[in-house]
Scaffold this active site. Structure first.
Site, PDB file in Angstrom:
ATOM      1  N   ASP A  44      73.626 -35.161 -29.994  1.00  0.00           N
ATOM      2  CA  ASP A  44      73.993 -34.115 -30.940  1.00  0.00           C
ATOM      3  C   ASP A  44      73.079 -34.130 -32.163  1.00  0.00           C
ATOM      4  O   ASP A  44      72.777 -33.072 -32.730  1.00  0.00           O
ATOM      5  CB  ASP A  44      75.451 -34.289 -31.369  1.00  0.00           C
ATOM      6  CG  ASP A  44      76.035 -33.016 -31.962  1.00  0.00           C
ATOM      7  OD1 ASP A  44      75.763 -31.933 -31.407  1.00  0.00           O
ATOM      8  OD2 ASP A  44      76.751 -33.100 -32.962  1.00  0.00           O
ATOM      9  N   CYS A 131      78.370 -22.335 -31.456  1.00  0.00           N
ATOM     10  CA  CYS A 131      78.441 -23.749 -31.804  1.00  0.00           C
ATOM     11  C   CYS A 131      79.402 -23.968 -32.967  1.00  0.00           C
ATOM     12  O   CYS A 131      80.314 -24.796 -32.902  1.00  0.00           O
ATOM     13  CB  CYS A 131      77.050 -24.271 -32.160  1.00  0.00           C
ATOM     14  SG  CYS A 131      77.037 -25.984 -32.749  1.00  0.00           S
ATOM     15  N   GLU A 194      77.225 -24.923 -24.533  1.00  0.00           N
ATOM     16  CA  GLU A 194      78.128 -25.851 -25.216  1.00  0.00           C
ATOM     17  C   GLU A 194      78.976 -26.613 -24.203  1.00  0.00           C
ATOM     18  O   GLU A 194      79.130 -27.837 -24.287  1.00  0.00           O
ATOM     19  CB  GLU A 194      79.045 -25.085 -26.183  1.00  0.00           C
ATOM     20  CG  GLU A 194      78.404 -24.683 -27.483  1.00  0.00           C
ATOM     21  CD  GLU A 194      78.155 -25.859 -28.412  1.00  0.00           C
ATOM     22  OE1 GLU A 194      78.727 -26.950 -28.186  1.00  0.00           O
ATOM     23  OE2 GLU A 194      77.393 -25.699 -29.363  1.00  0.00           O
TER      24      GLU A 194
END
Length: 204
Positions: A44, A131, A194
């Site tokens: 991430d 996101c 995602e």
């Protein structure tokens, strides 16, 4: 109904899949393997650097002062998220410098950067909004008291300040986007990426 609300509603099927994903459920009940979470944090952080670059490209292409300053604020928000990841790395002994992006991470970052470099501003916003909106939604749906070692993660994304940032990006989408196939496709592709990102984090 605003464009951003329409797009979110149109992707409710993917939202449901994300909430049912074993990675997200594992965070929610605190049962997620620590190694899986450590790997996710590293991936991430790599993703967020590309997200910041996409914001910067959108900033450069802003047609008005208000949009330019809003993208600047959003870019600053990524810095705070990266600081949180640095905190995780220190506590969980994650070597961020040794991160090699996984295929799901690269698929997402390459999509974002290509869109930010070549797309219309409305399409860029559509690619970036999922996101932020999805993480705010996940935070609101999970209970930090049940998340065990992941309580801080849940609290971060359940925070009203994060919700406000997500709403800020949605405002830009509503301002610059139009209800056209390119916008809808960019939004849905980001939502799918995602989901794939969480699935890869669980499977790594």
């Amino acid at each position: 109904m605003s464009l951003s609300a329409q797009l979110w509603a149109a992707n409710a099927d993917i939202v449901a899949e994300v909430l049912d994903n074993p990675f997200v459920r594992g965070i929610g009940d605190g049962s997620l393997d620590r190694a899986a979470f450590a790997g996710y944090v590293a991936q991430d952080a790599f993703f967020l650097e590309s997200f910041a670059r996409a914001y910067a490209l959108a900033l450069v292409r802003s047609p008005d002062t208000d949009s330019l300053l809003t993208f600047a604020d959003l870019l600053a928000g990524v810095r705070e998220e990266l600081r949180l990841h640095d905190s995780y790395a220190a506590r969980w002994h994650i070597d961020m410098a040794a991160v090699q992006p996984a295929s799901a991470t690269l698929a997402y970052t390459e999509f974002l950067l290509a869109t930010a470099a070549t797309g219309e501003l409305g399409v860029i916003c559509a690619a970036m909004t999922p996101c932020m909106r999805l993480y705010a939604h996940i935070g609101s749906m999970l209970d930090a008291d049940k998340a065990g070692p992941y309580a801080e993660w849940v609290q971060t994304y359940a925070d009203p300040e994060f919700e406000a940032v997500a709403a800020l990006l949605e405002r830009l989408l509503d301002q610059h986007g139009e209800d056209v196939p390119a916008v809808r496709e960019a939004y849905r592709r980001a939502m799918r990426l995602e989901l794939q990102f969480f699935t890869a984090a669980y499977s790594a």
